[in-house]
Design a protein around this motif. Structure first.
Motif, PDB file in Angstrom:
ATOM      1  N   LEU A  11       0.723  -1.156   0.062  1.00 51.86           N
ATOM      2  CA  LEU A  11       0.161  -0.031   0.082  1.00 51.86           C
ATOM      3  C   LEU A  11       0.931   1.066   0.058  1.00 51.86           C
ATOM      4  O   LEU A  11       1.757   1.386   0.805  1.00 51.86           O
ATOM      5  N   VAL A  12       0.689   2.127  -1.158  1.00 56.87           N
ATOM      6  CA  VAL A  12       1.519   3.413  -1.023  1.00 56.87           C
ATOM      7  C   VAL A  12       0.432   4.716  -0.788  1.00 56.87           C
ATOM      8  O   VAL A  12      -0.427   4.760  -1.741  1.00 56.87           O
ATOM      9  N   THR A  13       0.911   5.363   0.057  1.00 57.67           N
ATOM     10  CA  THR A  13       0.262   6.910  -0.117  1.00 57.67           C
ATOM     11  C   THR A  13       0.924   8.058  -0.984  1.00 57.67           C
ATOM     12  O   THR A  13       2.069   7.728  -1.029  1.00 57.67           O
ATOM     13  N   ALA A  64      -8.120   8.819  -0.204  1.00 58.59           N
ATOM     14  CA  ALA A  64      -8.150   9.541   1.276  1.00 58.59           C
ATOM     15  C   ALA A  64      -7.385  10.525   1.305  1.00 58.59           C
ATOM     16  O   ALA A  64      -6.294  10.716   0.663  1.00 58.59           O
ATOM     17  N   ASP A  65      -7.629  11.309   2.230  1.00 53.44           N
ATOM     18  CA  ASP A  65      -6.558  12.541   2.841  1.00 53.44           C
ATOM     19  C   ASP A  65      -5.985  11.836   3.993  1.00 53.44           C
ATOM     20  O   ASP A  65      -6.450  11.826   4.993  1.00 53.44           O
ATOM     21  N   ALA A  71     -10.744   9.661   8.287  1.00 50.38           N
ATOM     22  CA  ALA A  71     -10.685   9.171   7.001  1.00 50.38           C
ATOM     23  C   ALA A  71      -9.636   7.866   6.956  1.00 50.38           C
ATOM     24  O   ALA A  71      -9.845   6.952   6.211  1.00 50.38           O
ATOM     25  N   MET A  72      -8.586   8.076   7.621  1.00 55.86           N
ATOM     26  CA  MET A  72      -7.633   7.089   7.727  1.00 55.86           C
ATOM     27  C   MET A  72      -8.148   5.836   8.464  1.00 55.86           C
ATOM     28  O   MET A  72      -7.736   4.931   7.924  1.00 55.86           O
ATOM     29  N   GLU A  73      -8.735   6.142   9.399  1.00 52.35           N
ATOM     30  CA  GLU A  73      -9.367   4.919  10.114  1.00 52.35           C
ATOM     31  C   GLU A  73     -10.320   4.030   9.177  1.00 52.35           C
ATOM     32  O   GLU A  73     -10.271   2.772   9.068  1.00 52.35           O
ATOM     33  N   ALA A  74     -11.078   4.764   8.614  1.00 54.04           N
ATOM     34  CA  ALA A  74     -11.932   4.114   7.320  1.00 54.04           C
ATOM     35  C   ALA A  74     -11.426   3.434   6.281  1.00 54.04           C
ATOM     36  O   ALA A  74     -11.595   2.423   5.823  1.00 54.04           O
ATOM     37  N   LEU A  75     -10.039   4.067   5.810  1.00 52.94           N
ATOM     38  CA  LEU A  75      -9.372   3.445   5.057  1.00 52.94           C
ATOM     39  C   LEU A  75      -8.699   2.252   5.345  1.00 52.94           C
ATOM     40  O   LEU A  75      -8.777   1.254   4.742  1.00 52.94           O
ATOM     41  N   CYS A 124       1.313   4.763  10.136  1.00 49.86           N
ATOM     42  CA  CYS A 124       1.984   4.067  11.075  1.00 49.86           C
ATOM     43  C   CYS A 124       1.243   3.350  12.413  1.00 49.86           C
ATOM     44  O   CYS A 124       1.352   2.302  12.621  1.00 49.86           O
ATOM     45  N   ARG A 125       0.428   4.113  12.878  1.00 53.78           N
ATOM     46  CA  ARG A 125      -0.552   3.755  13.802  1.00 53.78           C
ATOM     47  C   ARG A 125      -1.520   2.508  13.340  1.00 53.78           C
ATOM     48  O   ARG A 125      -1.454   1.529  13.872  1.00 53.78           O
ATOM     49  N   LEU A 126      -2.218   2.809  12.545  1.00 61.81           N
ATOM     50  CA  LEU A 126      -3.279   2.071  11.905  1.00 61.81           C
ATOM     51  C   LEU A 126      -2.721   0.860  11.205  1.00 61.81           C
ATOM     52  O   LEU A 126      -2.984  -0.360  11.530  1.00 61.81           O
TER      53      LEU A 126
END
Ligand code: NAD
Length: 259
Positions: A11-13, A64-65, A71-75, A124-126
């Motif tokens: 996965l790459v942001t 995602a932003d 939004a990151m939690e949803a991602l 990193c957290r998620l």
């Protein structure tokens, strides 16, 4: 090179452009399944399409932003559900901000720290939690910068955000090592990407803003260091589990000077 990442999920942001796009395609070429994340939905879609053409058995776009916690939690929940735990996570999305410290407003600081630092913290957290819970190792790569090593009066806020990303990466590396999870910080110097076109220059008029953007774009083009070379360094960092990777000669010089 081909198939080194066969069967793995990467996965790459910030995957719609520049270093993130090149990195998604480098892993695709090495046989990985790819998730291309960006706030630019059309760009993420395009990278996923190119990844399939480049050799990824499967590739998906996600919008995602990275600075948006919910939004990151949803991602993270969504990708876990749809694709599983990524073996490699590249927290790469970032923005530029130039201008002196005294010209940099609290809003400027907030914007650059929200994207460049909080984006990496959320990722990193998620995903760190998902990797630890899975218990099968994995790797996290964070895009810092040569700016993380060297104080400068041109980029105080950007450099601060990247120095924080570097330290965060090294701390997390120590924490995740017992789980067999690697963490790398990639520190490129000047790389020829679209970042110069979107970077803000604090404390100047709109007209001057455009002039400075054009000027730095010319400088970056002159250096002409391609994002594909950074992408290859990212792949190597994962294979060799390297802690800190200066890319480009000025980044290596900055790293040496900073010690
Ligand atoms: P780029 O502008 O070409 O690509 C950045 C991508 O990130 C874009 O697709 C953009 O849409 C995306 N993005 C920006 N903010 C986002 C957000 N909040 N949420 C989701 N996506 C977002 O730039 P690049 O040069 O490829 O930059 C990638 C990373 O490399 C950044 O972290 C940057 O700071 C870092 N970096 C770049 C250079 C350089 O010289 N280009 C040098 C050192 C470090």
């Amino acid at each position: 090179a081909r198939e080194r990442f066969g069967g793995q999920l990467v996965l790459v942001t910030g995957a719609a452009s520049g270093i993130g796009k090149a990195t998604a395609l480098a892993f695709a070429e090495a046989g990985a399944r790819v998730v291309a994340v960006d706030r630019d939905a059309a760009g993420a879609e395009e990278t996923a399409k190119l990844a399939r053409q480049t050799g990824a058995p499967e590739a998906w776009p996600e919008t995602a932003d990275v600075s948006d916690g919910p939004a990151m939690e949803a991602l993270a929940a969504g990708t876990l559900d749809r694709y599983g735990v990524p073996d490699v996570v590249v927290n790469n999305a970032g923005i530029g901000l130039a201008g002196s410290f005294l010209d940099t407003t609290p809003e400027d600081w907030k914007q650059v720290l929200d994207v460049n630092l909080w984006g990496v913290i959320h990722g990193c957290r998620l995903y760190g939690r998902q990797l630890v819970d899975r218990g099968e190792g994995g790797h996290i790569v964070n895009t810092a910068s040569a700016a993380a090593f060297l104080p400068s009066r041109a980029l105080p806020a950007y450099s601060t955000s990247k120095a924080a990303v570097l330290m965060l990466s090294e701390c997390l590396r120590a924490e995740l090592a017992p789980h067999g999870i690697g963490v790398s910080a990639i520190c490129p110097g000047l790389v020829n990407t679209a970042i110069t076109g979107s970077a803000r220059h604090a404390g100047v008029s709109d007209q001057e803003q455009e002039r400075r953007r054009a000027k730095s774009a010319r400088l970056y083009r002159l250096r002409n260091y391609p994002p594909e070379k950074v992408a290859r360094a990212v792949v190597r960092a994962v294979l060799r589990d390297t802690a800190v990777v200066p890319v480009t000669s000025e980044a290596r010089g900055a790293r040496l000077l900073s010690r």
